[in-house]
Design an enzyme around this catalytic site. Structure first.
Site, mmCIF file in Angstrom:
data_model
loop_
_atom_site.group_PDB
_atom_site.id
_atom_site.type_symbol
_atom_site.label_atom_id
_atom_site.label_comp_id
_atom_site.label_asym_id
_atom_site.label_seq_id
_atom_site.Cartn_x
_atom_site.Cartn_y
_atom_site.Cartn_z
ATOM 1 N N ASN A 1 0.028 -4.011 -6.269
ATOM 2 C CA ASN A 1 -0.432 -4.056 -4.876
ATOM 3 C C ASN A 1 -0.376 -5.468 -4.293
ATOM 4 O O ASN A 1 -0.703 -5.666 -3.129
ATOM 5 C CB ASN A 1 -1.868 -3.512 -4.740
ATOM 6 C CG ASN A 1 -2.902 -4.502 -5.250
ATOM 7 O OD1 ASN A 1 -2.595 -5.361 -6.068
ATOM 8 N ND2 ASN A 1 -4.124 -4.377 -4.764
ATOM 9 N N GLU B 1 0.125 -8.007 -16.904
ATOM 10 C CA GLU B 1 -0.198 -6.937 -17.854
ATOM 11 C C GLU B 1 -0.802 -5.734 -17.102
ATOM 12 O O GLU B 1 -0.536 -4.581 -17.425
ATOM 13 C CB GLU B 1 -1.181 -7.489 -18.900
ATOM 14 C CG GLU B 1 -1.635 -6.503 -19.960
ATOM 15 C CD GLU B 1 -0.479 -5.938 -20.771
ATOM 16 O OE1 GLU B 1 0.590 -6.576 -20.830
ATOM 17 O OE2 GLU B 1 -0.644 -4.830 -21.335
ATOM 18 N N TYR C 1 -12.896 5.412 1.720
ATOM 19 C CA TYR C 1 -14.037 5.068 2.572
ATOM 20 C C TYR C 1 -13.846 5.759 3.910
ATOM 21 O O TYR C 1 -12.792 6.328 4.184
ATOM 22 C CB TYR C 1 -14.179 3.546 2.724
ATOM 23 C CG TYR C 1 -12.961 2.865 3.283
ATOM 24 C CD1 TYR C 1 -11.963 2.390 2.435
ATOM 25 C CD2 TYR C 1 -12.784 2.715 4.652
ATOM 26 C CE1 TYR C 1 -10.835 1.784 2.938
ATOM 27 C CE2 TYR C 1 -11.652 2.104 5.160
ATOM 28 C CZ TYR C 1 -10.680 1.636 4.311
ATOM 29 O OH TYR C 1 -9.560 1.037 4.809
ATOM 30 N N THR D 1 0.841 -1.190 0.000
ATOM 31 C CA THR D 1 0.000 0.000 0.000
ATOM 32 C C THR D 1 0.879 1.243 0.000
ATOM 33 O O THR D 1 2.099 1.164 -0.180
ATOM 34 C CB THR D 1 -1.027 -0.072 1.165
ATOM 35 O OG1 THR D 1 -1.931 1.015 1.031
ATOM 36 C CG2 THR D 1 -0.382 -0.039 2.534
ATOM 37 N N ASP E 1 -6.287 -3.768 -7.679
ATOM 38 C CA ASP E 1 -7.150 -2.626 -7.320
ATOM 39 C C ASP E 1 -8.285 -2.428 -8.316
ATOM 40 O O ASP E 1 -9.447 -2.232 -7.932
ATOM 41 C CB ASP E 1 -6.316 -1.336 -7.241
ATOM 42 C CG ASP E 1 -5.480 -1.272 -5.974
ATOM 43 O OD1 ASP E 1 -5.856 -1.892 -4.968
ATOM 44 O OD2 ASP E 1 -4.431 -0.589 -6.001
ATOM 45 N N GLY F 1 -1.854 7.719 -8.740
ATOM 46 C CA GLY F 1 -1.696 6.271 -8.671
ATOM 47 C C GLY F 1 -3.019 5.544 -8.584
ATOM 48 O O GLY F 1 -3.189 4.472 -9.191
ATOM 49 N N ALA F 2 -3.974 6.105 -7.861
ATOM 50 C CA ALA F 2 -5.257 5.427 -7.691
ATOM 51 C C ALA F 2 -5.978 5.306 -9.034
ATOM 52 O O ALA F 2 -6.518 4.248 -9.372
ATOM 53 C CB ALA F 2 -6.121 6.185 -6.678
ATOM 54 N N LYS G 1 3.527 1.285 -3.819
ATOM 55 C CA LYS G 1 2.976 0.552 -4.968
ATOM 56 C C LYS G 1 3.794 0.741 -6.244
ATOM 57 O O LYS G 1 3.861 -0.143 -7.077
ATOM 58 C CB LYS G 1 1.531 0.980 -5.234
ATOM 59 C CG LYS G 1 0.546 0.447 -4.209
ATOM 60 C CD LYS G 1 -0.871 0.826 -4.579
ATOM 61 C CE LYS G 1 -1.838 0.437 -3.479
ATOM 62 N NZ LYS G 1 -3.223 0.712 -3.817
#
Ligand code: ATR
Length: 283
Positions: free
Chosen positions: A93, A84, A228, A68, A109, A137-138, A72
């Site tokens: 991750n 891939e 969250y 995390t 993710d 990144g997210a 990452k």
């Protein structure tokens, strides 16, 4: 019975910070429900010590780890085999630590996000028009799996437009293959409404307003924050106030963990049940 179920294999989540991570509780519950014997721990890793942390964990006999923030992007360089999805996202991750010493990297993710939207929320992505807000990144981690889920169009909106353009460029071949349209814009320039709006920015952490106009929402749109807890609340309130269906990222967290568990153990845990349990017992 598989011999690996007779021993207690060691797994962990590595990060900094990592004290808040719900992954140990999620994996412990998966193990309980599937009858897998494993231990899953938290490892706080020094900011300049990621490679050493992985080596130490291998020396301890660790079989796999979740990675995390902020490691990452460092994880793929340690791996001998990258999926891939890792190559597209530039980030991993999930590391599988093989008995021969090799390291396999994956990124679950995006699969987790797609599973939560389609299976848990029951919203189809096939043919959908999607607005992905953010290009860090997210966002990078979920763009490939969103395209592979069959969406028709993705607008990537980011404060720094060049980062959105770079993600569009790195995913253009996949988008062409999937016959999907990819567009990079500044948040203020976004026009029209979308079936699904995904917040992949850290704007709510900074206490800032959602960086796109409310006109992107229409009644019944799914507005999804990848965070969250309190970090997602501002976005969820904004979405609900404009008639959208608001959803936080707790299901994505559980589903990305389920994908990692399946990679490591070859067994798919009952993720929807664990998500329900987590919602009933907030952290
Ligand atoms: P992560 O790995 O969580 O995606 P990141 O790579 O630092 O973290 O990316 C954070 C994202 O949130 C970026 O898209 C960032 O926009 P920039 O690329 O312009 O920096 C976005 N972000 C952070 N704070 C923001 C804010 N106050 N308003 C709008 N976008 C913000």
């Amino acid at each position: 019975m598989n011999s690996s179920t007779l021993t207690s294999d060691l797994y962990c989540v590595m990060g900094n910070p990592v004290a808040h991570s719900r992954s140990p509780a999620i994996h412990a519950r998966f193990a309980e429900l599937t009858g897998q014997h494993l231990r899953y721990e938290r490892r706080l890793i020094a900011l300049d010590g990621f490679a050493q942390g992985v080596r130490d964990f291998i020396a301890e006999g660790g079989r796999g780890c979740n990675i995390t923030v902020p490691f990452k992007f460092e994880a793929p360089a340690l791996a001998s085999v990258c999926s891939e999805r890792v190559r597209l996202a530039g980030a991993a991750n999930t590391l599988s630590l093989q008995p021969d010493g090799s390291i396999h990297a994956d990124n679950t993710d995006g699969l987790g996000l797609v599973a939560d939207i389609t299976r848990n929320a029951g919203v189809p992505l096939q043919g959908a028009r999607v607005l992905l807000v953010g290009a860090g990144g997210a966002a990078a981690g979920v763009l490939g799996p969103l395209l592979q889920a069959g969406v028709r169009h993705i607008t990537l909106a980011n404060r720094t437009v060049a980062k959105a353009e770079a993600l569009v460029a790195s995913h253009s071949a996949l988008a062409a293959l999937q016959k999907a349209e990819l567009l990079a814009l500044s948040p203020q320039a976004v026009e029209g409404d979308f079936d699904v709006i995904i917040n992949a920015t850290a704007s709510s952490l900074a206490g800032d307003a959602v960086p796109v106009p409310a006109s992107v929402l229409r009644p019944g749109s799914l507005a999804y924050d990848m965070m969250y807890g309190p970090a997602a609340q501002g976005f969820l309130d904004w979405a609900q106030a404009h008639g959208a269906v608001a959803r936080d990222g707790l299901g994505m967290l559980v589903e990305q963990a389920a994908e990692a568990f399946a990679i490591w153990r070859g067994v798919r845990p009952p993720s929807a049940q664990v998500l329900e349990e987590l919602r009933r017992t907030p952290h």
